[in-house]
Scaffold this active site. Structure first.
Site, PDB file in Angstrom:
ATOM      1  N   ARG A  55       4.291  -4.316 -21.840  1.00  0.00           N
ATOM      2  CA  ARG A  55       3.293  -4.379 -20.544  1.00  0.00           C
ATOM      3  C   ARG A  55       2.331  -4.780 -21.012  1.00  0.00           C
ATOM      4  NH1 ARG A  55       0.292  -5.090 -17.657  1.00  0.00           N
ATOM      5  NH2 ARG A  55      -0.686  -4.124 -16.005  1.00  0.00           N
ATOM      6  N   ILE A  69      -6.615   0.587 -20.321  1.00  0.00           N
ATOM      7  CA  ILE A  69      -5.715   1.648 -20.101  1.00  0.00           C
ATOM      8  C   ILE A  69      -4.363   1.106 -20.350  1.00  0.00           C
ATOM      9  CG2 ILE A  69      -6.729   2.999 -18.317  1.00  0.00           C
ATOM     10  CD1 ILE A  69      -5.056   1.404 -16.291  1.00  0.00           C
ATOM     11  N   PRO A  70      -4.003   1.059 -21.592  1.00  0.00           N
ATOM     12  CA  PRO A  70      -2.417   0.662 -22.005  1.00  0.00           C
ATOM     13  C   PRO A  70      -1.722   1.769 -21.540  1.00  0.00           C
ATOM     14  CG  PRO A  70      -3.961   1.236 -23.882  1.00  0.00           C
ATOM     15  CD  PRO A  70      -5.036   1.144 -22.948  1.00  0.00           C
ATOM     16  N   HIS A  71      -0.471   1.320 -21.161  1.00  0.00           N
ATOM     17  CA  HIS A  71       0.261   2.579 -20.658  1.00  0.00           C
ATOM     18  C   HIS A  71       1.904   2.045 -20.744  1.00  0.00           C
ATOM     19  CE1 HIS A  71      -0.733   0.021 -17.114  1.00  0.00           C
ATOM     20  NE2 HIS A  71       0.626   0.182 -16.692  1.00  0.00           N
ATOM     21  N   GLY A  72       2.591   3.030 -20.815  1.00  0.00           N
ATOM     22  CA  GLY A  72       3.946   2.839 -20.902  1.00  0.00           C
ATOM     23  C   GLY A  72       4.798   3.949 -20.326  1.00  0.00           C
TER      24      GLY A  72
END
Lengths: 155, 460
Positions: A55, A69-72
């Site tokens: 991402r 906001i790192p997200h996965g």
């Protein structure tokens, strides 16, 4: 892990860290993935880390205004959770406005996520656009205080 | 009545940016004393959808999104099309641009107001638009090429002449596979043109693009003809729709199923037929040039292809090299693709070899990912190297580009033929000189792995 089952909160004390040791983006991602792993939210660190970096490769999730906001979304996520990390010195998430991120929200969701959680995430995202909310979070020194501040967020 | 502005926000994952942009725009609108309604296209689907009444009453629209939004409904309104990031970071500027009347009207065919000059900062640039249209064509085309190429390749397992009933290698099933593969490959250019047209002018553009692409395909103007067909069909149809938008409502049905297809197909048909000769010549010249470069200057070609393939690993630059290789393959040049494949296979192998040679420099997780990269590399999935490159792109990318270049240069120097567009080492039985090809790739990968391993900092 049982706490997640109440289905309304995406936050829990064991995935909040009010003082990250990390000095870089990479270290922060590793530290927060570890938090999620230790809390049993993520069952495979390598896979989830990869998803997070995939991402990030699209565009950095450093949004500016001092947060990232790192997200996965992955099969290895057992329940939706938002890990919260504070960095007093700030981390370089390559934000467009050049600010360092003091607040890091790592969002872990499974592919079959229900709408309620997506709504809560939307509500969190909206809240984060306000300076006073960000400041009130950073003013917290314990996990419990943070949790209380975040509890106002509901769908 | 208050001035009402509309906005649409969206992003590919749709779990955060969409709503941040929404909130930023609402807050900014409040500060500027404007009424705003924001439609959010998040992961849970579109919410707060704009109604025809909203659109009728609006003074302008802001589309802040990183995915394709339906903007046709805003025809005739001043409309800013920009990224979701702009929506988050400069909401005030965007709203101010609308208030100042500096924003051009979308699809001016329907508009009464005069267009204004200078495009505002948030406007999507022409280059980005063209890129988006082109990639829409590419992404719809690739599955056809992969299915077709692999089926054709599989049929060769019975022998290169297994499709030929007069050959002793003849096998009915192989012939059938090759036929299916050929049909799928044959749709490559038409589908490419159709979806360039569709990206520009929605469904009406697709119709003209499809026909134009078929003509490009059948008149030998190939890849270049296909690009031309897609863009000319798309923009012509777009212009035509604008021209006809003044027609009374009761002619709407007649327009969409009769007038527009008939006129646009006639136009693109005549255009493609008349330009077929010269475009076919250009296409052939390009093919000859590339084929010539392969023979006379494998070094330059290899370096270009290597750098392109490893630069963004599966991104647009990589795809440009890959698509060129695929197109040439469709036209019978199977040496060009050999270098592209080699260059695409190399980056994951660099990572995999590095984790094997320098285990101490990597964490447990990274070594596991390194093992996976052996598989990804052998199956031509360049993206496997991304997580490693993403950690330190400034150092890692040049190493991967160097490694890919070495693999590609060696491949071109040996004139190896690779007749399938994908599959990595699974298609080795079809490669003209499989051992040397693998050796070429391993040399490039090993060089890259050693440099990567030496430069990498130890992780604990």
């Amino acid at each position: 892990m049982a706490e997640v089952a109440n289905n309304t909160s995406l936050f829990a004390a064991d995935t909040i860290c009010t003082d990250l040791r990390a000095k870089t983006k990479d270290e922060a991602i590793k530290e927060m993935v570890d938090l999620l792993y230790d809390a049993g939210v993520v069952t495979d660190k390598a896979v989830f880390t990869q998803v997070i970096y995939d991402r990030e490769a699209l565009s950095s999730t450093g949004m500016g205004m001092g947060f990232a906001i790192p997200h996965g979304r992955s099969e290895v996520v057992t329940g939706p959770r938002v890990a919260v990390g504070f960095s007093r010195d700030g981390l370089d998430f390559a934000a467009p406005d050049g600010t360092l991120a003091n607040l890091v929200f790592m969002i872990a969701i499974s592919p079959a996520e229900n709408n309620l959680h997506l709504k809560i995430l939307a509500a969190l995202s909206r809240k984060l656009m306000h300076q006073d909310f960000r400041d009130s979070l950073l003013a917290c020194s314990t996990r419990e205080e943070v949790l209380e501040k975040l509890s106002v967020i509901t769908a | 009545m208050a001035k009402k502005i509309l906005a649409v926000t969206g992003c590919p994952t749709g779990i955060a940016h969409t709503f941040m942009a929404e909130e930023a725009l609402k807050t900014a609108a409040q500060e500027l004393g404007v009424e705003i309604k924001v439609e959010t296209n998040g992961a849970a689907g579109a919410e707060n959808v704009l109604t025809p009444e909203d659109i009728r009453d609006a003074i302008g629209v802001i589309v802040a999104s990183d995915k394709n939004e339906d903007t046709d409904r805003f025809s005739g309104l001043p409309t800013i099309i920009t990224s979701v990031g702009d929506g988050i970071n400069k909401p005030k500027e965007l709203i101010q641009q609308i208030l100042d009347g500096k924003v051009p009207v979308l699809n001016p065919g329907k508009a009464v107001k005069a267009e204004t000059a200078a495009a505002p900062a948030g406007q999507e640039s022409l280059g980005r638009q063209i890129y988006k249209h082109l990639m829409n064509g590419v992404s719809h085309m690739l599955p056809f090429v992969v299915a077709g190429g692999v089926l054709t390749a599989v049929s060769f397992l019975w022998g290169i002449y297994s499709f030929d009933p007069t050959s002793e290698q003849y096998n009915a099933f192989a012939a059938m596979l090759k036929n299916i593969g050929g049909i799928s490959m044959g749709l490559m250019v038409p589908v490419f043109s159709a979806f360039i047209g569709q990206s520009i002018a929605s469904r009406p553009g697709m119709i003209a693009g499809f026909v134009g692409g078929m003509l490009a395909s059948s008149t030998g103007s190939g890849f270049i003809g296909g690009i031309l067909a897609g863009f000319v069909a798309g923009y012509f149809t777009h212009w035509l729709l604008g021209l006809l938008s003044g027609l009374p409502k009761q002619y709407e049905g007649l327009k969409s199923i009769f007038l527009v297809p008939l006129v646009s197909v006639t136009f693109i048909g005549i255009f493609m037929s008349l330009t077929a000769g010269p475009v076919a010549a250009i296409n052939e010249a390009m093919m000859n040039f590339l084929a010539g470069l392969q023979d006379s200057n494998p070094l330059v070609l290899g370096i270009v292809i290597g750098c392109m393939s490893a630069f963004d690993m599966g991104g647009p630059v990589n795809k440009a090299a890959y698509v060129t290789g695929t197109m040439l393959l469709g036209l019978g040049n199977d040496t060009f693709m050999a270098g592209v494949s080699a260059a695409c296979i190399t980056p994951p192998l660099v990572i995999a070899l590095a984790t094997t040679i320098f285990p101490k420099k990597f964490t447990d997780d990274e070594r596991a990912a390194g093992l996976a990269n052996y598989v990804l590399g052998c199956t031509h999935i360049t993206e496997g190297a991304i997580p490693f490159a993403a950690k330190n792109p400034i150092v890692v990318l040049p190493i991967l580009m160097l490694a890919s270049s070495i693999s590609a240069v060696l491949t071109y120097m040996m004139g190896i033929h690779v007749p399938a567009p994908h599959g990595g080492f699974l298609i080795l039985p079809l490669v003209s000189n499989p051992v040397m090809w693998v050796v070429d790739i391993l040399i490039g990968s090993a060089v890259g792995a050693v440099i990567y391993g030496i430069t990498k900092k130890e992780e604990k």
